[in-house]
Design an enzyme around this catalytic site. Sequence first.
Site, mmCIF file in Angstrom:
data_model
loop_
_atom_site.group_PDB
_atom_site.id
_atom_site.type_symbol
_atom_site.label_atom_id
_atom_site.label_comp_id
_atom_site.label_asym_id
_atom_site.label_seq_id
_atom_site.Cartn_x
_atom_site.Cartn_y
_atom_site.Cartn_z
ATOM 1 N N ASP A 127 0.852 -1.190 0.000
ATOM 2 C CA ASP A 127 0.000 0.000 0.000
ATOM 3 C C ASP A 127 0.883 1.233 0.000
ATOM 4 O O ASP A 127 2.044 1.188 0.416
ATOM 5 C CB ASP A 127 -0.908 0.001 1.238
ATOM 6 C CG ASP A 127 -1.893 1.176 1.251
ATOM 7 O OD1 ASP A 127 -2.338 1.594 0.167
ATOM 8 O OD2 ASP A 127 -2.207 1.670 2.352
ATOM 9 N N HIS A 128 0.334 2.334 -0.476
ATOM 10 C CA HIS A 128 1.030 3.614 -0.441
ATOM 11 C C HIS A 128 0.775 4.303 0.894
ATOM 12 O O HIS A 128 -0.367 4.639 1.207
ATOM 13 C CB HIS A 128 0.544 4.514 -1.581
ATOM 14 C CG HIS A 128 1.094 4.143 -2.916
ATOM 15 N ND1 HIS A 128 0.337 4.179 -4.073
ATOM 16 C CD2 HIS A 128 2.331 3.734 -3.301
ATOM 17 C CE1 HIS A 128 1.079 3.808 -5.100
ATOM 18 N NE2 HIS A 128 2.298 3.540 -4.659
ATOM 19 N N TYR A 171 -4.726 4.661 0.425
ATOM 20 C CA TYR A 171 -5.825 3.759 0.049
ATOM 21 C C TYR A 171 -5.606 3.058 -1.289
ATOM 22 O O TYR A 171 -6.491 3.018 -2.134
ATOM 23 C CB TYR A 171 -7.163 4.511 0.062
ATOM 24 C CG TYR A 171 -7.230 5.553 1.150
ATOM 25 C CD1 TYR A 171 -7.030 5.195 2.496
ATOM 26 C CD2 TYR A 171 -7.450 6.898 0.863
ATOM 27 C CE1 TYR A 171 -7.055 6.155 3.497
ATOM 28 C CE2 TYR A 171 -7.476 7.853 1.871
ATOM 29 C CZ TYR A 171 -7.271 7.485 3.183
ATOM 30 O OH TYR A 171 -7.289 8.433 4.164
ATOM 31 N N HIS A 172 -4.414 2.464 -1.451
ATOM 32 C CA HIS A 172 -4.083 1.739 -2.676
ATOM 33 C C HIS A 172 -3.612 0.312 -2.379
ATOM 34 O O HIS A 172 -2.561 -0.109 -2.863
ATOM 35 C CB HIS A 172 -2.981 2.472 -3.451
ATOM 36 C CG HIS A 172 -3.347 3.839 -3.899
ATOM 37 N ND1 HIS A 172 -2.400 4.812 -4.186
ATOM 38 C CD2 HIS A 172 -4.549 4.423 -4.112
ATOM 39 C CE1 HIS A 172 -3.008 5.922 -4.549
ATOM 40 N NE2 HIS A 172 -4.315 5.716 -4.508
ATOM 41 N N PRO A 173 -4.352 -0.481 -1.594
ATOM 42 C CA PRO A 173 -3.883 -1.841 -1.294
ATOM 43 C C PRO A 173 -3.940 -2.750 -2.524
ATOM 44 O O PRO A 173 -4.909 -2.720 -3.284
ATOM 45 C CB PRO A 173 -4.857 -2.313 -0.211
ATOM 46 C CG PRO A 173 -6.113 -1.538 -0.460
ATOM 47 C CD PRO A 173 -5.655 -0.191 -0.949
#
Length: 545
Positions: A304-305, A481-483
């Site tokens: 994630d980021h 919110y980039h899983p």
Amino acid sequence: MRQPTRLPEAPESEHYDYIVVGAGSAGCVLARALSDDSAQRVLLLEAGPDAETFWVRTPAGVPFLFHNAALNWRFATEPEPNLGGRAIYWPRGKVVGGTSAINGMIYIRGDRQDYDDWAAQGNPGWAYSDVLPYFRRSEKNELGASEWHGGDGPLKVSTGEYQRPISAAFILAANRIGIPENRDFNGAHFAGIGYCQHTIHGGVRQSASRAFLRPVRSRRNLVVRGGALVHRVVLEDGAATGVVYERDGQVMRASARREVILSAGAIGSPHLLMLSGVGPGDQLQAAGVPVALHLPGVGRNLQDHLCLNTVFEVHEGLSMNRALDGWRKYLHGARYLLNKGGPLSMGTSHVQAFVATHAQRSRPDVQLSFKPYSFTFESDEVLRVHPFPGMQVAGLQLRPASRGAISLRSADPARAPRIEANYLAAQEDRQTMIRALELIRRLAATSPLSDMVVREHLPGSGTDTPERMLEFIRSNSQSIYHPVGTCRMGQDEAAVVDERLRVRGIRNLRVADASIMPNLISGNTNAPTIMIAEKAADMIAADRP
């Protein structure tokens, strides 16, 4: 161990050719594409409601969706050991449209090298030249059709019209320290700084539901069911034959003559595999789930980021904080209702920059996201703008080395899995985040942006050494919110799906969403997820007997 209360299952099954689980960015694309063939019956199941509320349609509605339990899974990680033991909030869409219905609407594909790396890791057909046609197929870009862009796809993409002088100043400051302007991050070049493109058209959010599903909802061979929580995939003799799901207090069965496709995202898809008995055997047994197939890679490789947020107070009249708070927001609300214009028609970020901060590397390793307004994460209900005129610059590492995992907490399908992001476990991640903060401060100190800044609000004075900067990052950073990555594509034993997205060891079962990414792409993940679904639809059709 207390077992969940189980409702009786319906004795009869509904019958379809394809069942798609999860109506998010990938699921909506797949349901549309698979139902293009009128001979195929398609069922699309979504745990959240089949609805599009006012705040979903309105681009500036993100703050009202951020904690909305009716439309948002509101996940959280376990206490993160490298972030001071904080549990990090992970909003994910729980509605037809998925996270595309609640996100910041940024349209970024990432660096072409990201996809070439996927192919080099043993995934033929996933190089940038292979996936570019699928990006183009899905898109209707206001730039028009070209080598890089689609002109007649379902997903409308535009550059925001409501720009602010301080956004232009941010770009000019970047130019002055050697960051070139880039007017199209999804074109010939990736690095540089420029205005964002968004999935917005005519002042309205273009969620995957609106873009892909809405035009085909009348198809007789397509059934969309909201409020349907899938309990498990039915496995018989090593093949997926359907699903069991709960809706309106009843447990239903649906059979799939051809395939079941999981598109429930980087959290939901591995969770469903494990609930179905596919995953790490010891973990499944500990949770009371019978093991159908020991597949140890399920839930692993989570990426994630992590994002650090900086806030600067600026001179009066330069920030949008006043417009988004107090009595003025009602005036802008009236304007939006009248003509879909004004600040309520904008995406969350106005400017993006992709920058190489490592002296020995030319490839961008940091993304900066600029907003001509600022807000706090402290509220449990909505994001609230600061009481002073502010601007916000977020920084993140594009390709983190740290890896986490999704694991099964319980056999109860209504109970969220355990999320361990393991942020900042790798030393290079910590160093890159410090360089991102240093870059933001350098920009804020460069004219013409520096002429507009009154003071640094966050991190603020005293955060002036690498040690103190890292302490700030550990204490204040959030997910962006980039899983991805929890059903990784590959050829090795730790991979979950092959290059055609077929689950290893189970027939007639695929995963098609961000969970299949071997590595996190360099940027926002919505556009790549749509691409994955477009490509998956072609592979499913090609593999049809």
